[in-house]
Design an enzyme around this catalytic site. Structure first.
Site, short mmCIF file in Angstrom:
data_model
loop_
_atom_site.label_atom_id
_atom_site.label_comp_id
_atom_site.label_asym_id
_atom_site.label_seq_id
_atom_site.Cartn_x
_atom_site.Cartn_y
_atom_site.Cartn_z
N GLY A 11 0.82 -1.21 0.00
CA GLY A 11 0.00 0.00 0.00
C GLY A 11 0.85 1.26 0.00
O GLY A 11 2.09 1.19 -0.05
N TYR A 146 -14.64 1.94 9.60
CA TYR A 146 -13.20 2.24 9.71
C TYR A 146 -12.90 2.79 11.10
O TYR A 146 -12.02 2.30 11.80
CB TYR A 146 -12.83 3.28 8.65
CG TYR A 146 -11.38 3.66 8.59
CD1 TYR A 146 -10.41 2.73 8.22
CD2 TYR A 146 -10.95 4.96 8.87
CE1 TYR A 146 -9.07 3.08 8.13
CE2 TYR A 146 -9.62 5.32 8.77
CZ TYR A 146 -8.68 4.38 8.40
OH TYR A 146 -7.36 4.74 8.30
#
Ligand code: UDP
Length: 328
Positions: A11, A146
């Site tokens: 990422g 999240y």
């Protein structure tokens, strides 16, 4: 040679961490399930003898041979569009994933650092945000998957620290930008630069008065490294306090890219925080860290990166998804 496990290695932040630890002389094990990561972010490392990549989902049991000195948990979808597309994976990586990694850290006697976020403060009612603030989060809003995963992750990490004497570190990361951000993740900077490069209008959500404070990735990585090497186990904000409204930010991107397109206003997504700015007194005092790269410098480097992407990458990233992001 000390060995470090970095989850989310393919990422944006994970790949920069891999670079940092390779530079510092570590043996780096990068792990990623590639759901939002991209192998091209670490392709320059794959032939190195002290780098290894494991394709694995940390929400599933992790088996690793040999000692591990440090674990950095950076695997997670991290943009509002991602949480909407893959909410369950977002919850799992922050809960089952951290449980697996804490178990691994216990067995291997590793020090574990988790990537937490300014999202634990939700739409904050105090400004700037200090680490003592508990936050203002809607658990069932679009960002809840999240925010609550990250809040749970902090709770779980502190519990292992307290009850199992595990060495842990918690970094609360504020908006960060730089090369290797995904062009189509819906975050404001790649969205604006992508629109400018494709000759589209710049989409400002709401009236553009909401604020963010953007940190250049190299500064963040340095702060994380210092935190890991410190003996401070409580959460620590790492970010750049230079705050700007999204409307002004759009103007800066228009100037930077020279686009002739105009700003168009779209509806503000639900629970979009109105303001965000880190209080970094602790990082300054304890880590002797503060950001060094100005927004104008950092934006230039980041723009060069986005310009170097192929026509295909630029256009596949055309994100028509933002309408979905606006949950009423
Ligand atoms: N935003 C915007 N236009 C876009 C994408 C985002 O105006 O095309 C706004 C968004 O509503 C938010 C801010 O930019 O107020 C930062 O959004 P981002 O998704 O980058 O991250 P957040 O800080 O909200 O998690």
């Amino acid at each position: 040679m000390k060995r470090v496990l970095i989850t989310g290695a393919a990422g944006f932040l994970g790949s920069h961490l891999c670079d940092k630890f390779i530079d510092e002389g570590y043996y780096v094990i990068g792990m990623d399930n590639l759901i939002t990561g991209d192998l091209k972010n670490i392709s320059h490392l794959r032939s190195l003898e002290n780098f290894e990549f494991i394709h694995h989902d940390v929400s599933k049991h992790i088996l690793l041979e040999g000692n591990i000195d440090y674990i950095l948990h950076f695997a997670s979808p991290a943009s509002p569009i991602d949480y909407l597309k893959i909410p369950i994976q977002t919850l799992k990586v922050g809960s089952l994933g951290i449980h697996n990694l804490l178990g691994l850290a216990k067995v291997k006697k590793s020090r574990l650092l988790i990537a937490s976020t300014s999202e634990v403060y939700g739409d904050p009612l105090i400004h700037p945000q200090t680490e003592e603030y508990f936050g203002n989060v809607n658990p069932i809003g679009p960002r809840g998957v999240y925010d609550e995963a990250k809040r749970f992750q902090e709770a779980m990490t502190m519990a292992y620290h307290t009850y199992h004497n595990l060495e842990t570190r918690i970094v609360r990361i504020f908006n960060t930008y730089g090369p290797r951000m995904r062009l189509n993740d819906g975050r404001v900077l790649p969205a604006f630069i992508g629109q400018a490069l494709r000759g589209e209008d710049i989409t400002v959500f709401g009236d553009g008065n909401q604020t963010r404070s953007f940190c250049y990735v190299d500064d963040l990585i340095e702060g994380i490294y210092k935190l890991l090497m410190s003996n401070y186990a409580l959460p620590m904000n790492i970010g750049n306090p230079d705050e700007i409204s999204i409307g002004e930010f759009a103007e800066e991107i228009i100037k930077l890219t020279g686009t002739e397109q105009k700003i168009v206003y779209k509806e503000l997504p639900q629970n979009d925080p109105m303001q965000r700015q880190p209080d970094i007194s602790k990082a300054k005092q304890i880590l002797k860290w503060e950001p060094k790269v100005s927004r104008s410098e950092g934006l230039k480097i980041t723009y060069e990166y986005f310009k170097s992407l192929s026509y295909y990458e630029l256009h596949k990233a055309e994100h028509k998804d933002f309408e979905k992001y606006i949950v009423k």
